[in-house]
Write a protein that holds these residues in place. Structure first.
Motif, PDB file in Angstrom:
ATOM      1  N   PRO A 155     116.034 -21.215 106.966  1.00  0.00           N
ATOM      2  CA  PRO A 155     116.652 -22.113 105.127  1.00  0.00           C
ATOM      3  C   PRO A 155     117.586 -22.752 105.096  1.00  0.00           C
ATOM      4  CG  PRO A 155     115.066 -19.512 104.781  1.00  0.00           C
ATOM      5  CD  PRO A 155     115.754 -20.033 105.896  1.00  0.00           C
ATOM      6  N   PRO A 156     118.388 -23.856 105.055  1.00  0.00           N
ATOM      7  CA  PRO A 156     119.104 -23.789 104.945  1.00  0.00           C
ATOM      8  C   PRO A 156     119.932 -22.921 103.685  1.00  0.00           C
ATOM      9  CG  PRO A 156     117.898 -25.819 103.505  1.00  0.00           C
ATOM     10  CD  PRO A 156     117.223 -24.844 104.442  1.00  0.00           C
ATOM     11  N   LYS A 157     121.623 -22.325 103.479  1.00  0.00           N
ATOM     12  CA  LYS A 157     122.453 -21.749 103.292  1.00  0.00           C
ATOM     13  C   LYS A 157     122.773 -22.722 101.897  1.00  0.00           C
ATOM     14  CE  LYS A 157     123.661 -18.983 106.155  1.00  0.00           C
ATOM     15  NZ  LYS A 157     124.765 -17.839 106.964  1.00  0.00           N
ATOM     16  N   PRO A 158     123.083 -21.752 100.358  1.00  0.00           N
ATOM     17  CA  PRO A 158     123.624 -23.329 100.053  1.00  0.00           C
ATOM     18  C   PRO A 158     125.180 -23.755  99.807  1.00  0.00           C
ATOM     19  CG  PRO A 158     123.390 -20.702  98.287  1.00  0.00           C
ATOM     20  CD  PRO A 158     122.436 -20.929  99.997  1.00  0.00           C
ATOM     21  N   SER A 159     125.890 -23.151 100.926  1.00  0.00           N
ATOM     22  CA  SER A 159     126.743 -23.752 101.991  1.00  0.00           C
ATOM     23  C   SER A 159     126.826 -24.096 102.269  1.00  0.00           C
ATOM     24  CB  SER A 159     127.766 -22.193 101.613  1.00  0.00           C
ATOM     25  OG  SER A 159     126.946 -21.179 102.684  1.00  0.00           O
ATOM     26  N   ASP A 160     125.569 -24.377 103.148  1.00  0.00           N
ATOM     27  CA  ASP A 160     125.272 -26.100 104.037  1.00  0.00           C
ATOM     28  C   ASP A 160     126.188 -27.134 103.805  1.00  0.00           C
ATOM     29  OD1 ASP A 160     125.307 -23.786 105.732  1.00  0.00           O
ATOM     30  OD2 ASP A 160     123.005 -24.207 105.495  1.00  0.00           O
ATOM     31  N   PRO A 161     127.213 -27.964 104.591  1.00  0.00           N
ATOM     32  CA  PRO A 161     126.739 -29.646 104.094  1.00  0.00           C
ATOM     33  C   PRO A 161     125.984 -30.102 104.330  1.00  0.00           C
ATOM     34  CG  PRO A 161     127.432 -28.676 105.934  1.00  0.00           C
ATOM     35  CD  PRO A 161     127.309 -27.669 105.303  1.00  0.00           C
ATOM     36  N   LEU A 162     125.750 -31.641 103.653  1.00  0.00           N
ATOM     37  CA  LEU A 162     124.742 -32.142 103.802  1.00  0.00           C
ATOM     38  C   LEU A 162     126.212 -33.758 104.342  1.00  0.00           C
ATOM     39  CD1 LEU A 162     123.288 -32.633  99.849  1.00  0.00           C
ATOM     40  CD2 LEU A 162     122.220 -32.033 101.578  1.00  0.00           C
ATOM     41  N   PRO A 163     124.751 -34.507 105.797  1.00  0.00           N
ATOM     42  CA  PRO A 163     125.487 -35.362 106.177  1.00  0.00           C
ATOM     43  C   PRO A 163     127.014 -35.910 105.425  1.00  0.00           C
ATOM     44  CG  PRO A 163     123.511 -35.372 106.632  1.00  0.00           C
ATOM     45  CD  PRO A 163     123.571 -34.122 105.309  1.00  0.00           C
ATOM     46  N   ARG A 184     135.835 -32.142 105.988  1.00  0.00           N
ATOM     47  CA  ARG A 184     134.391 -31.614 104.672  1.00  0.00           C
ATOM     48  C   ARG A 184     135.271 -31.889 103.398  1.00  0.00           C
ATOM     49  NH1 ARG A 184     130.569 -26.204 103.995  1.00  0.00           N
ATOM     50  NH2 ARG A 184     129.485 -26.580 102.391  1.00  0.00           N
ATOM     51  N   ALA A 185     134.193 -32.980 102.893  1.00  0.00           N
ATOM     52  CA  ALA A 185     134.638 -32.781 100.746  1.00  0.00           C
ATOM     53  C   ALA A 185     134.357 -31.752  99.813  1.00  0.00           C
ATOM     54  CB  ALA A 185     134.049 -34.034 100.829  1.00  0.00           C
ATOM     55  N   ALA A 186     135.069 -31.516  98.879  1.00  0.00           N
ATOM     56  CA  ALA A 186     135.378 -30.100  98.406  1.00  0.00           C
ATOM     57  C   ALA A 186     134.950 -30.213  96.763  1.00  0.00           C
ATOM     58  CB  ALA A 186     137.125 -29.250  98.057  1.00  0.00           C
ATOM     59  N   ASP A 187     134.037 -31.483  96.480  1.00  0.00           N
ATOM     60  CA  ASP A 187     134.233 -31.717  94.998  1.00  0.00           C
ATOM     61  C   ASP A 187     132.493 -31.895  95.048  1.00  0.00           C
ATOM     62  OD1 ASP A 187     133.194 -34.109  96.851  1.00  0.00           O
ATOM     63  OD2 ASP A 187     134.334 -36.034  95.330  1.00  0.00           O
ATOM     64  N   ASN A 188     131.667 -30.524  95.720  1.00  0.00           N
ATOM     65  CA  ASN A 188     130.770 -30.249  95.766  1.00  0.00           C
ATOM     66  C   ASN A 188     130.533 -28.745  95.297  1.00  0.00           C
ATOM     67  OD1 ASN A 188     129.826 -29.342  98.675  1.00  0.00           O
ATOM     68  ND2 ASN A 188     130.983 -31.570  99.010  1.00  0.00           N
ATOM     69  N   ALA A 189     128.731 -28.565  95.053  1.00  0.00           N
ATOM     70  CA  ALA A 189     128.060 -27.007  94.771  1.00  0.00           C
ATOM     71  C   ALA A 189     128.264 -26.612  95.950  1.00  0.00           C
ATOM     72  CB  ALA A 189     127.435 -26.912  93.941  1.00  0.00           C
ATOM     73  N   ARG A 190     127.735 -26.850  96.730  1.00  0.00           N
ATOM     74  CA  ARG A 190     128.030 -26.744  98.318  1.00  0.00           C
ATOM     75  C   ARG A 190     129.008 -26.108  98.624  1.00  0.00           C
ATOM     76  NH1 ARG A 190     125.347 -31.125  97.479  1.00  0.00           N
ATOM     77  NH2 ARG A 190     126.705 -32.545  98.070  1.00  0.00           N
ATOM     78  N   PHE A 191     130.800 -26.879  98.729  1.00  0.00           N
ATOM     79  CA  PHE A 191     131.799 -26.313  99.405  1.00  0.00           C
ATOM     80  C   PHE A 191     132.338 -25.293  98.040  1.00  0.00           C
ATOM     81  CE2 PHE A 191     136.131 -25.866  99.291  1.00  0.00           C
ATOM     82  CZ  PHE A 191     136.163 -26.294 100.932  1.00  0.00           C
ATOM     83  N   ALA A 192     131.678 -25.070  96.889  1.00  0.00           N
ATOM     84  CA  ALA A 192     131.939 -23.966  95.913  1.00  0.00           C
ATOM     85  C   ALA A 192     131.333 -22.846  96.392  1.00  0.00           C
ATOM     86  CB  ALA A 192     131.745 -24.479  94.423  1.00  0.00           C
ATOM     87  N   ALA A 215     131.425 -18.001  99.779  1.00  0.00           N
ATOM     88  CA  ALA A 215     130.990 -16.558 100.851  1.00  0.00           C
ATOM     89  C   ALA A 215     132.274 -16.547 101.744  1.00  0.00           C
ATOM     90  CB  ALA A 215     129.912 -17.848 101.938  1.00  0.00           C
ATOM     91  N   ARG A 216     133.296 -17.435 101.673  1.00  0.00           N
ATOM     92  CA  ARG A 216     134.549 -16.782 102.329  1.00  0.00           C
ATOM     93  C   ARG A 216     135.047 -15.773 101.870  1.00  0.00           C
ATOM     94  NH1 ARG A 216     135.493 -18.772 107.772  1.00  0.00           N
ATOM     95  NH2 ARG A 216     137.673 -17.965 106.733  1.00  0.00           N
ATOM     96  N   GLU A 217     134.784 -15.571 100.698  1.00  0.00           N
ATOM     97  CA  GLU A 217     135.930 -14.490  99.953  1.00  0.00           C
ATOM     98  C   GLU A 217     134.788 -13.291  99.836  1.00  0.00           C
ATOM     99  OE1 GLU A 217     137.645 -17.037  95.898  1.00  0.00           O
ATOM    100  OE2 GLU A 217     135.584 -17.169  96.243  1.00  0.00           O
ATOM    101  N   ASN A 218     133.585 -13.525 100.256  1.00  0.00           N
ATOM    102  CA  ASN A 218     132.490 -11.961 100.134  1.00  0.00           C
ATOM    103  C   ASN A 218     132.422 -12.000 101.533  1.00  0.00           C
ATOM    104  OD1 ASN A 218     133.019 -10.849  97.108  1.00  0.00           O
ATOM    105  ND2 ASN A 218     132.764 -13.280  97.018  1.00  0.00           N
ATOM    106  N   ARG A 219     131.774 -11.572 102.667  1.00  0.00           N
ATOM    107  CA  ARG A 219     131.442 -11.849 103.520  1.00  0.00           C
ATOM    108  C   ARG A 219     130.262 -10.885 103.656  1.00  0.00           C
ATOM    109  NH1 ARG A 219     134.464 -14.439 107.670  1.00  0.00           N
ATOM    110  NH2 ARG A 219     136.499 -15.479 106.871  1.00  0.00           N
ATOM    111  N   GLU A 220     129.628 -11.353 104.621  1.00  0.00           N
ATOM    112  CA  GLU A 220     127.971 -10.866 104.283  1.00  0.00           C
ATOM    113  C   GLU A 220     127.700  -9.783 105.037  1.00  0.00           C
ATOM    114  OE1 GLU A 220     124.888 -14.428 103.226  1.00  0.00           O
ATOM    115  OE2 GLU A 220     126.044 -14.488 101.168  1.00  0.00           O
ATOM    116  N   PRO A 221     126.653  -8.993 105.133  1.00  0.00           N
ATOM    117  CA  PRO A 221     125.884  -8.437 106.583  1.00  0.00           C
ATOM    118  C   PRO A 221     125.754  -8.979 107.390  1.00  0.00           C
ATOM    119  CG  PRO A 221     124.835  -7.117 104.360  1.00  0.00           C
ATOM    120  CD  PRO A 221     125.978  -8.267 104.066  1.00  0.00           C
ATOM    121  N   PRO A 222     125.491  -8.879 108.255  1.00  0.00           N
ATOM    122  CA  PRO A 222     125.270  -7.213 109.302  1.00  0.00           C
ATOM    123  C   PRO A 222     126.883  -6.794 109.563  1.00  0.00           C
ATOM    124  CG  PRO A 222     124.776  -9.124 110.449  1.00  0.00           C
ATOM    125  CD  PRO A 222     124.482  -9.655 109.334  1.00  0.00           C
TER     126      PRO A 222
END
Length: 291
Positions: free
Chosen positions: A22-30, A247-255, A260-267
């Motif tokens: 499934p898409p992640k909240p951080s995935d951009p739209l076209p 990539r435009a920054a004025d949207n929730a996906r960029f936020a 995600a860049r500030e909090n890298r995830e497992p594994p």
């Protein structure tokens, strides 16, 4: 025939392919990908058909960028060189002799566009850094920093600045440099940042290092790297223009991407950092898909 029937039987018995994740909240739209304007894209061709593509920060440093556009239109850089490669610092190009006349319409000492009053970031990183009270991104894809009074583009890897002499010199734009090492943030607000290398930085960062004067200057003219041409994409035939998107920054996906860049995830990551340097959260860019 038997082999074909066996292959069909194996395909029929194979388990169905797993569904895509499934898409992640951080995935951009076209629609989140926006075109870099042709007149903001500088194409520098080095000897050996090596191309460096630079986006110009026209909105933030209009006077310096106006100079750069005029220099490109006048073919001023054609035949000039890369003459400085300072390890873990910068690559510099232009007129190594410092004697070549500027075109008549180029302002030799434009205003010092090192910072500006309005901080128009649409994101905010979780932590401050030693050089600013806040960092973030403009809607149109630039990293920004502020001290609460003025704003500026920080010196991050791949950023392009205007070389200058001691103050009051502000640099005409004839000699430029690109950061090829750890972000020298101490230069922030002391030099005009006029752009960012979008592609081809490896053609600069992989050059042999200079050794002269402790500044990375090439000792002999034979070491200089020839510049074949520098052109604005808008000067090229439409069919030959390179096309990039930010990539435009004025949207929730960029936020969400920033978080995600500030909090890298497992594994791989066991411990999220809870923050990041602005130079590690550079707005993504890509080649535009062929139409």
């Amino acid at each position: 025939m038997l082999t074909a029937l066996l292959a069909l039987a194996l395909q029929a018995s194979a388990p169905p392919a797993p569904p895509p994740p499934p898409p992640k909240p951080s995935d951009p739209l076209p629609a989140d990908w926006r075109a870099v304007p042709d007149d903001e894209l500088l194409v520098m061709t080095l000897a050996g058909d090596r191309r460096v593509y630079i986006r110009l920060a026209a909105r933030y440093t209009p006077m310096h960028v106006a100079n750069i556009r005029k220099l490109a239109a006048a073919r001023w850089w054609d035949g000039e060189t890369v003459y400085r490669v300072h390890d873990n610092y910068v690559v510099q190009w232009g007129d190594a002799t410092e004697k070549k006349p500027l075109p008549a319409d180029v302002i030799a000492q434009p205003p010092a566009e090192y910072d500006w009053p309005r901080y128009d970031a649409v994101t905010k990183l979780a932590r401050t850094d030693p050089y600013s009270t806040a960092t973030g991104h403009s809607a149109d894809g630039w990293p920004l920093a502020t001290n609460g009074k003025v704003a500026w583009i920080p010196h991050c890897y791949g950023m392009v600045g205007v070389a200058r002499d001691l103050a009051p010199s502000t640099g005409s734009g004839g000699d430029l440099y690109a950061v090829i090492g750890h972000g020298p943030r101490h230069l922030d607000r002391n030099i005009a940042i006029v752009g960012r290398v979008l592609e081809g930085v490896e053609h600069l960062s992989s050059l042999p290092r200079g050794t002269e004067g402790g500044l990375g200057l090439y000792k002999e003219a034979s070491q200089y790297v020839p510049i074949v041409s520098v052109r604005l994409a808008s000067e090229l035939p439409a069919a030959e223009r390179p096309r990039f998107e930010y990539r435009a920054a004025d949207n929730a996906r960029f936020a969400a991407w920033v978080k995600a860049r500030e909090n890298r995830e497992p594994p791989f990551f066991n411990l999220p950092a809870g923050g990041a340097d602005i130079c590690n959260v550079m707005p993504p860019v890509r080649r535009a898909a062929e139409q």
